[in-house]
Enzyme design. Structure first.
Site, PDB file in Angstrom:
ATOM      1  CB  THR A  38     -13.449  59.975 -62.353  1.00 29.04           C
ATOM      2  OG1 THR A  38     -13.687  60.495 -61.056  1.00 29.04           O
ATOM      3  CG2 THR A  38     -13.609  61.082 -63.370  1.00 29.04           C
ATOM      4  CB  SER A  85     -11.481  54.287 -55.920  1.00 27.27           C
ATOM      5  OG  SER A  85     -10.817  55.511 -55.756  1.00 27.27           O
ATOM      6  CD  GLU A 312      13.356  62.975 -35.871  1.00 32.58           C
ATOM      7  OE1 GLU A 312      12.968  63.155 -34.704  1.00 32.58           O
ATOM      8  OE2 GLU A 312      14.103  63.770 -36.470  1.00 32.58           O
TER       9      GLU A 312
END
Ligand code: SIN
Length: 355
Positions: A38, A85, A312
């Protein structure tokens, strides 16, 4: 005799002042490598802040748009790519990393600025943070608004980036990211908003400093190894191992995981829910993948916090690696580079606690 002494003194003083002023005015040599995004984009009207076209403006035009650069650095530009990108690839990274290393090895280059789309800017920054072999500043910069928009942020961001790249204080700080008058470290910065100019943040772990007026101010430094202190060397690499990311969600199934492995993935980043938990429907396939040689890294989709080893999942028993605080997209980069050296999961885990 006295008159001669006075004349010599005045002559010496004059020579000293001249030498001092020449030295004082010597500006740092900064090379701008343009890759698109951009910051090099343009829109249909001045109020087009979304839905514009990225990567349309060349590097010389970007430099010409900020005449103030000539007061803070001797700037040269190079167009390396001209892409949005989201289309950045491993091959682009290898090309860019090698170019950065070649330039920084030259004594007449003091720092590098890379203009880049914001979508994957944090990934390119972290890749370079791990493979650049120099303490000289490398600063990535983007913009959230194209140059044609009201209050375009590209020009001031580019000015700030050049200032940082020429700053003695930025030496040895690792690859940096400059947006919105702030300086961030490559490892921990992330894009947090789809479209606002203050999108880039380093949540929880903290940004490194600010640019104010014509000066960069640093307050923090990363504790993780980077640049000259890493073990990664891309100088002879033309390809990186295929590593893919599978995303955790309610009702998750193992289809994507198995498709990546069938397509040749050497490693998988499991971007699990919460503390990197693995859904019951996915776990058998993840365990089988590891048994068949695929390296599994447990990361989290949450965005902040340490991924607890043996929390976990029983990582020791299952021979999984955990991503520490790295986001899934940055864990992918470290695993790719790590697997250019080894497939040993203990060594890979060490890397995740080092970089
Ligand atoms: C891109 O990442 O190339 C487009 C979006 C942006 O630069 O802000």
């Amino acid at each position: 005799m006295q008159r001669n002494t006075a004349r010599n003194f005045i002559f010496t003083l004059f020579a000293f002042l001249l030498a001092f002023s020449v030295h004082a005015e010597k500006l740092p040599n900064v090379t701008i490598l343009a890759t698109g995004g951009t910051i090099a984009g343009s829109g249909a009207t001045s109020t087009t802040t979304v839905g514009y076209t990225a990567a349309t403006v060349g590097v010389q035009q970007l430099i010409n748009a900020v005449p103030e650069l000539s007061k803070i650095a001797s700037v040269t530009g190079e167009q390396v790519f001209q892409i949005a990108s989201e289309s950045m690839t491993n091959e682009h990274w290898l090309t860019l990393g090698k170019r950065v290393n070649t330039l920084l090895a030259q004594p007449n280059v003091d720092g590098i600025v890379i203009t880049h789309g914001t979508d994957t800017l944090e990934e390119t920054a972290y890749f370079l943070n791990l493979v650049v072999k120099s303490r000289k500043p490398v600063v990535l910069v983007g913009a959230m608004r194209p140059g044609t928009a009201l209050s375009a942020d590209g020009p001031i961001n580019l000015y700030n980036a050049v200032l940082i790249a020429g700053s003695q204080d930025a030496i040895g700080k690792g690859v940096l990211v400059a947006l919105g008058d702030q300086i961030h470290g490559a490892r921990d910065v992330t894009k947090t908003n789809t479209s606002t100019p203050d999108s880039f943040k380093t949540p929880e772990l903290g940004m490194l400093g600010y640019v104010q007026g014509p000066k960069a101010f640093f307050y923090h430094a990363t504790t993780r190894k980077h640049t000259v202190d890493t073990e990664f060397d891309i100088s002879n690499l033309s390809v990186l191992p295929q590593i893919d990311i599978v995303y955790g969600y309610a009702n998750m199934n193992p289809v994507a995981l198995n498709a990546f492995i069938a397509a040749g993935a050497k490693g998988i980043i499991h971007a699990g829910t919460g503390d990197g938990s693995v859904a019951a429907k996915v776990k058998p396939d993840l365990v089988a993948a590891r048994k068949n040689g695929t390296v599994i890294v447990r990361a989290s989709r949450v965005g902040n916090g340490i991924l607890a080893r043996n929390g976990e999942a029983n990582d020791d028993e299952l021979d999984f690696v955990v991503a520490d605080t790295l986001s899934p997209q940055k864990a992918r980069i470290l695993l790719m580079l790590g697997m250019t050296k080894t497939s040993n999961t203990k060594e890979l885990q060490r890397m995740f606690y080092t970089y």
